[in-house]
Design a protein around this motif. Structure first.
Motif, mmCIF file in Angstrom:
data_model
loop_
_atom_site.group_PDB
_atom_site.id
_atom_site.type_symbol
_atom_site.label_atom_id
_atom_site.label_comp_id
_atom_site.label_asym_id
_atom_site.label_seq_id
_atom_site.Cartn_x
_atom_site.Cartn_y
_atom_site.Cartn_z
ATOM 1 N N PHE A 63 0.914 -1.224 -0.067
ATOM 2 C CA PHE A 63 0.011 0.101 -0.060
ATOM 3 C C PHE A 63 0.747 1.292 -0.034
ATOM 4 O O PHE A 63 0.373 2.390 -0.305
ATOM 5 N N ILE A 119 2.364 3.384 -3.947
ATOM 6 C CA ILE A 119 1.462 4.703 -4.849
ATOM 7 C C ILE A 119 2.253 5.715 -4.328
ATOM 8 O O ILE A 119 2.688 6.748 -4.875
ATOM 9 N N TYR A 162 3.578 1.281 -14.717
ATOM 10 C CA TYR A 162 3.524 -0.039 -14.082
ATOM 11 C C TYR A 162 2.262 -0.662 -14.943
ATOM 12 O O TYR A 162 1.443 -0.393 -15.234
ATOM 13 N N GLY A 215 -0.227 -3.457 -16.487
ATOM 14 C CA GLY A 215 -1.474 -4.009 -16.136
ATOM 15 C C GLY A 215 -2.586 -2.925 -15.409
ATOM 16 O O GLY A 215 -2.018 -1.756 -15.586
ATOM 17 N N MET A 216 -3.547 -3.174 -15.135
ATOM 18 C CA MET A 216 -4.539 -2.168 -14.479
ATOM 19 C C MET A 216 -4.625 -2.177 -12.921
ATOM 20 O O MET A 216 -4.884 -3.202 -12.616
ATOM 21 N N SER A 217 -3.943 -1.371 -12.302
ATOM 22 C CA SER A 217 -3.951 -1.224 -10.875
ATOM 23 C C SER A 217 -3.749 0.121 -10.414
ATOM 24 O O SER A 217 -3.783 0.970 -11.156
ATOM 25 N N TYR A 218 -3.797 0.450 -9.183
ATOM 26 C CA TYR A 218 -3.926 1.683 -8.530
ATOM 27 C C TYR A 218 -2.400 2.063 -8.957
ATOM 28 O O TYR A 218 -2.332 3.555 -9.270
ATOM 29 N N LEU A 226 -2.246 3.460 -12.306
ATOM 30 C CA LEU A 226 -3.056 4.799 -12.486
ATOM 31 C C LEU A 226 -2.116 5.976 -11.854
ATOM 32 O O LEU A 226 -2.021 6.939 -12.412
ATOM 33 N N GLU A 227 -1.353 5.582 -10.733
ATOM 34 C CA GLU A 227 -0.393 6.607 -10.246
ATOM 35 C C GLU A 227 0.585 6.906 -11.030
ATOM 36 O O GLU A 227 0.901 8.017 -11.319
ATOM 37 N N HIS A 256 -0.602 9.327 -13.919
ATOM 38 C CA HIS A 256 -1.148 10.348 -13.360
ATOM 39 C C HIS A 256 0.016 11.563 -13.837
ATOM 40 O O HIS A 256 1.057 11.487 -13.843
ATOM 41 N N LEU A 290 -4.358 -10.225 -11.024
ATOM 42 C CA LEU A 290 -5.431 -9.296 -11.032
ATOM 43 C C LEU A 290 -5.290 -8.355 -12.170
ATOM 44 O O LEU A 290 -6.194 -7.497 -12.737
ATOM 45 N N GLU A 291 -4.223 -8.427 -12.811
ATOM 46 C CA GLU A 291 -3.838 -7.544 -14.054
ATOM 47 C C GLU A 291 -4.570 -8.452 -15.195
ATOM 48 O O GLU A 291 -5.030 -9.777 -14.838
ATOM 49 N N PHE A 292 -4.527 -8.045 -16.387
ATOM 50 C CA PHE A 292 -4.938 -9.031 -17.581
ATOM 51 C C PHE A 292 -4.207 -10.187 -17.763
ATOM 52 O O PHE A 292 -2.998 -10.116 -17.578
ATOM 53 N N TYR A 324 -7.120 6.281 -6.678
ATOM 54 C CA TYR A 324 -6.146 5.228 -6.436
ATOM 55 C C TYR A 324 -4.918 5.916 -5.358
ATOM 56 O O TYR A 324 -4.245 4.978 -5.033
ATOM 57 N N ARG A 325 -5.125 6.984 -4.999
ATOM 58 C CA ARG A 325 -4.099 7.334 -4.021
ATOM 59 C C ARG A 325 -4.853 7.301 -2.475
ATOM 60 O O ARG A 325 -4.161 7.534 -1.301
ATOM 61 N N LEU A 374 -10.758 -2.998 -9.541
ATOM 62 C CA LEU A 374 -9.368 -2.273 -9.171
ATOM 63 C C LEU A 374 -9.817 -2.271 -7.441
ATOM 64 O O LEU A 374 -10.625 -1.930 -7.221
ATOM 65 N N CYS A 375 -8.666 -2.745 -6.869
ATOM 66 C CA CYS A 375 -8.659 -2.450 -5.457
ATOM 67 C C CYS A 375 -7.314 -1.836 -5.080
ATOM 68 O O CYS A 375 -6.216 -1.952 -5.655
ATOM 69 N N PRO A 390 -3.826 -1.873 -3.475
ATOM 70 C CA PRO A 390 -2.703 -2.804 -3.309
ATOM 71 C C PRO A 390 -2.981 -3.453 -1.720
ATOM 72 O O PRO A 390 -2.623 -4.831 -1.961
ATOM 73 N N GLY A 391 -3.226 -2.856 -0.769
ATOM 74 C CA GLY A 391 -3.216 -3.546 0.475
ATOM 75 C C GLY A 391 -4.401 -4.545 0.588
ATOM 76 O O GLY A 391 -4.362 -5.450 1.407
ATOM 77 N N GLN A 445 -5.428 -6.695 -2.069
ATOM 78 C CA GLN A 445 -5.428 -7.508 -3.296
ATOM 79 C C GLN A 445 -5.468 -8.989 -2.458
ATOM 80 O O GLN A 445 -5.816 -9.797 -3.125
#
Lengths: 295, 294
Positions: free
Chosen positions: A152, A155, A176, A178-181, A184-185, A188, B36-38, B95-96, B138-139, B141-142, B144
């Motif tokens: 966590f 980000i 990074y 794939g699609m993850s937070y 997206l960061e 940004h 969780l990615e493609f 996402y932040r 999307l979730c 990182p903590g 996942q």
């Protein structure tokens, strides 16, 4: 000094080739020697620069966040911070009657710092990873880092990595994948977002979802097709329906005998690979057209 | 029920194609996509209708723009910079956000808030080969790891209800909490490796990861014969880790064509050398499982 132009390479499907394209374009820009270039690698798990380029370490440092620390002398045990903490990191030990902070649970959100009225919570730096700055050529820098804390903090890590100072013309960012937070960061605040798509891995539902998320964050992607020998009509119609422009198409680059370590740009390509060269020059022209230097 | 996990360090090692082939060989089985990615799995198998199941343990963010007084207090409060301000309106970067709740507590008009509904969900699709479970949301990182646990629980439930014998797991990328979560308590771990400059580094970290969950992995060398130096290197690496290369799959053009057509290699080109080696790997692996668990 104008702000550097931020060009981000992003592959929605990991392994589409965004890493190689960005490194190739980085080398292409460096070879032109018009301006200085920097490459920021946001992949905190698998940084690529030191394995792809012959770089030497110039500077390194720690990526830190400000963790709270409790000053027991000033604490009056009002428990406001424990109520404020959404992650249950602050607890009151009933037998000893003082407040403890569980650093494994703390996400450094500063909710407790904002809550405490008695100045009993201070800050201290907590390390979440390292960043490294490499020099490749005179006018080319590479930034990368590794995360060494809970995911966590990724980000926060990417935020700080991308904020490392660079005063040149082009700032290439490898997002990074794939699609993850984290993805997206790393996208940004980019000026030009280039999405690398491999037609073999195209899936309408997944890419619809990606596009929706990108649009939600006000990004307009440009597309590069990698390994384009495989014709996927579904992809072509999807691009057309969504008004996405194809900047370039690159045929598959077959590397005889695998990739040599520390290969330099012309060397890591088979002779006469026109597709990649043409892609980079058209990409360069596009970037120049979009971002005209004032004056 | 036996659980078989397939992992590979970075992508493009051919893990997905291999899993699809295993899925068609296994017959009665469930496939869980913990990446969780493609992944190519969803492209090949997830073309049918998808049933979506909401998960309750995630929080979303809500913001009442009409009542906002633009005092910008929340911008100072949020240490994560999850709240931004541009074009005279509050912007929220989901996402932040770590959902700490500081902004809610400090907003004088209480226009910021959390709500329990969010779009984090499990997707289940019935493929001709069996059910495929994945998550396309999307979730943080903590969280996942928690999502992967939910996926595997659901899949285990499927196996129990329908009396299916095999649970195939597509492991997630990297060495982190979520990839560990995908490997906890499985019977067999297969590591797929193929020639690339990172492959050795990845192989070492994958071996470490599978030993962390207490299992000696089987190593499969994909695209064997493409780079003979690499093949030797992998062998030496396995030897130094007291392992051996379990199977070799030769370079095969049909892999990509099979992916495009949405079938497995075993069905698309059953006579090819690669398909034969995949079949032999599958049968030998079954034998070794039945030796351990008769």
């Amino acid at each position: 000094m104008p702000e550097p132009v931020n060009i981000t390479f992003y592959s929605p499907v990991p392994g589409s080739g965004a890493n190689f394209l960005s490194v190739g374009f980085f080398q292409y820009l460096t070879r032109r020697q018009d301006h200085s270039v920097a490459l920021y690698d946001c992949d905190y798990q698998y940084p690529l620069a030191d394995s792809l380029l012959k770089v030497w370490l110039k500077e390194e440092g720690k990526v830190t966040v400000r963790l709270p620390v409790i000053n027991r002398n000033q604490c009056i045990l009002c428990k406001a911070c424990a109520r404020a903490c959404a992650f249950h990191a602050i607890r009151i030990e009933p037998a000893i009657s003082y407040i403890t902070l569980d650093e494994e649970r703390c996400r450094a959100c500063h909710a407790c710092l904002n809550t405490c009225r008695y100045d009993a919570i201070r800050e201290k730096p907590g390390e979440i990873g390292q960043w490294r700055k490499y020099q490749w050529k005179e006018n080319a820098l590479v930034f990368e880092g590794t995360l060494q804390a809970e995911e966590f903090f990724a980000i926060r890590f990417i935020q700080q990595l991308k904020a490392l100072p660079f005063s040149g013309r082009y700032k290439l960012v490898v997002a990074y994948s794939g699609m993850s937070y984290s993805a997206l960061e790393s996208i940004h605040n980019t000026d030009i977002l280039i999405v690398v798509i491999d037609p073999a891995f195209f899936d309408t539902r997944y890419f619809d979802w990606i596009l929706r998320l990108l649009k939600k964050n006000d990004h307009h992607p440009y597309v590069i097709l990698n390994r384009c020998e495989v014709v996927n009509n579904e992809l072509i119609s999807w691009l057309f329906n969504n008004n996405l422009d194809i900047l370039a198409e690159i045929p598959e680059v077959r590397l005889p005998g695998g990739m040599e370590q520390n290969a330099e740009y012309p060397a890591f390509l088979p002779d006469g690979h026109i597709g990649l060269e043409a892609c980079f020059s058209s990409l360069y022209q596009f970037v120049e057209k979009v971002t005209i230097i004032p004056g | 029920m036996r659980e078989i996990a397939v992992i590979s360090g970075r992508n493009t090692s051919g893990k997905d194609s291999l899993l699809v082939s295993f899925f068609s060989l296994a017959g009665q089985s469930v496939l869980v996509d913990c990446s969780l990615e493609f992944s190519g799995l969803r492209k090949v198998l997830g073309t049918g209708s998808v049933k979506v199941k909401q998960l309750p343990f995630f929080r979303g963010f809500s913001f009442d723009a009409d009542r906002c007084s633009h005092c910008r207090k929340c911008l100072d409060i949020c240490y994560q910079h999850a709240i931004g301000y541009d074009h005279d309106r509050i912007r929220y970067y989901e996402y932040r956000c770590s959902h700490c709740g500081s902004c809610i507590r400090w907003c004088p008009l209480m226009v910021l808030g959390f709500e329990n509904q969010s779009d984090i969900s499990l997707s289940i699709t019935e493929t001709p080969l069996g059910p495929l479970l994945f998550s396309q949301s999307l979730c943080e990182p903590g969280l996942q790891g928690e999502l992967i646990r939910a996926l595997r629980d659901k899949a285990a439930g499927f196996c129990k209800d329908r009396k299916l014998g095999t649970l195939l797991i597509n492991g997630s990328r990297g060495v982190n909490a979520s990839s560990c979560c995908a490997l906890v308590g499985v019977d067999v771990i297969l590591i797929v490796t193929s020639p690339s400059i990172w492959a050795e580094e990845d192989l070492v970290s994958d071996i470490r990861l599978s030993r962390h969950s207490g299992i000696e992995p089987f190593i499969i060398l994909n695209k064997a014969g493409m780079d003979t130096d690499f093949d030797d290197k992998v062998e030496a690496l396995c030897e130094s880790n007291r392992l051996s290369v379990f199977g070799r799959i030769p370079v095969e053009e049909s892999f990509r064509h099979a992916l495009i057509r949405g079938t497995s290699l075993v069905e698309y080109a059953p006579g090819s050398e690669a398909a034969a080696s995949i079949r032999s790997i599958w049968h030998r692996m079954n034998d070794s499982i039945s030796q351990v668990r008769p």
